[in-house]
Design a protein around this motif. Structure first.
Motif, PDB file in Angstrom:
ATOM      1  N   PHE A   1     141.534 -48.853  70.913  1.00 40.18           N
ATOM      2  CA  PHE A   1     141.488 -49.081  72.353  1.00 40.18           C
ATOM      3  C   PHE A   1     142.475 -50.147  72.831  1.00 40.18           C
ATOM      4  CE2 PHE A   1     137.645 -46.933  71.292  1.00 40.18           C
ATOM      5  CZ  PHE A   1     137.501 -46.007  72.303  1.00 40.18           C
TER       6      PHE A   1
ATOM      7  N   TYR B   1     143.524 -44.286  71.566  1.00 42.73           N
ATOM      8  CA  TYR B   1     142.191 -43.748  71.303  1.00 42.73           C
ATOM      9  C   TYR B   1     142.220 -42.249  71.538  1.00 42.73           C
ATOM     10  CZ  TYR B   1     141.366 -43.910  76.400  1.00 42.73           C
ATOM     11  OH  TYR B   1     141.451 -43.731  77.756  1.00 42.73           O
TER      12      TYR B   1
ATOM     13  N   GLY C   1     139.276 -44.975  67.919  1.00 46.68           N
ATOM     14  CA  GLY C   1     140.552 -45.659  68.047  1.00 46.68           C
ATOM     15  C   GLY C   1     140.331 -47.143  68.207  1.00 46.68           C
TER      16      GLY C   1
ATOM     17  N   ASN D   1     135.166 -47.981  64.474  1.00 52.04           N
ATOM     18  CA  ASN D   1     136.015 -47.702  65.634  1.00 52.04           C
ATOM     19  C   ASN D   1     135.612 -46.405  66.337  1.00 52.04           C
ATOM     20  OD1 ASN D   1     136.942 -45.716  63.893  1.00 52.04           O
ATOM     21  ND2 ASN D   1     139.093 -46.112  64.301  1.00 52.04           N
TER      22      ASN D   1
END
Length: 174
Positions: free
Chosen positions: A107, A111, A105, A82
């Motif tokens: 998204f 994030y 993150g 990620n």
């Protein structure tokens, strides 16, 4: 730094940071995002909300691609889980900006971005800057908002993608 200039630089960075990204890079979930941005050399954290959809994010990416092709000698990306890392070397006027950004993150709900840039010669008196962006998805865009709209307390609503489309040739526009 004047708030509008600060927002313009952040918008320019965000659009160019994701330019020419591989197709497997994460896309933000459509809807209303709350963003908090802090520059170590800037004012207190800025908060804003942005209404996004795939089309508005794609438009920002296209504008970023134009900026990158015209002004950057390096623009690389890597993805691990990620985490997305971007490194670029770009001309901003007479200044060369060397930037490393790490976004992490999912998204779709949140994030975080940590961005370090150095400037040679210094830009607006800054030799380097560190920026942090924290973003959280809030839900659908509010009534009356259109994709791309950025709402800022005390500054109203602006649409960076539309603003970039209207820039003169060579300044990030068509």
């Amino acid at each position: 730094m004047h708030n509008y200039l600060y927002v313009a630089l952040i918008s320019l960075f965000i659009s160019s940071a994701w330019a020419e990204t591989p197709k497997d890079m994460p896309k933000r979930k459509s809807g209303l995002w709350d963003l908090s941005m802090k520059m170590d050399a800037g004012p207190a954290p800025m908060r804003m909300q942005q209404c996004v959809d795939e089309k508005s994010d794609d438009l920002m990416q296209q504008q970023g691609e134009k900026q990158t092709k015209a002004n950057c000698s390096k623009n690389t990306f890597s993805k691990a889980g990620n985490r997305v890392t971007s490194e670029s070397v770009c001309k901003i006027g007479e200044t060369t900006a060397t930037t490393k950004a790490v976004f992490s993150g999912d998204f779709s709900t949140a994030y975080r971005g940590e961005i370090h840039s150095s400037y040679s010669p210094p830009m607006h008196g800054m030799k380097e800057s560190n920026q942090t962006i924290e973003a959280k998805w809030l839900g659908p865009c509010k009534a009356g908002q259109k994709p791309g709209d950025v709402m800022m307390p005390g500054m109203g609503t602006m649409n960076p993608a539309e603003m970039m489309k209207n820039l003169p040739k060579g300044a990030g526009g068509r």
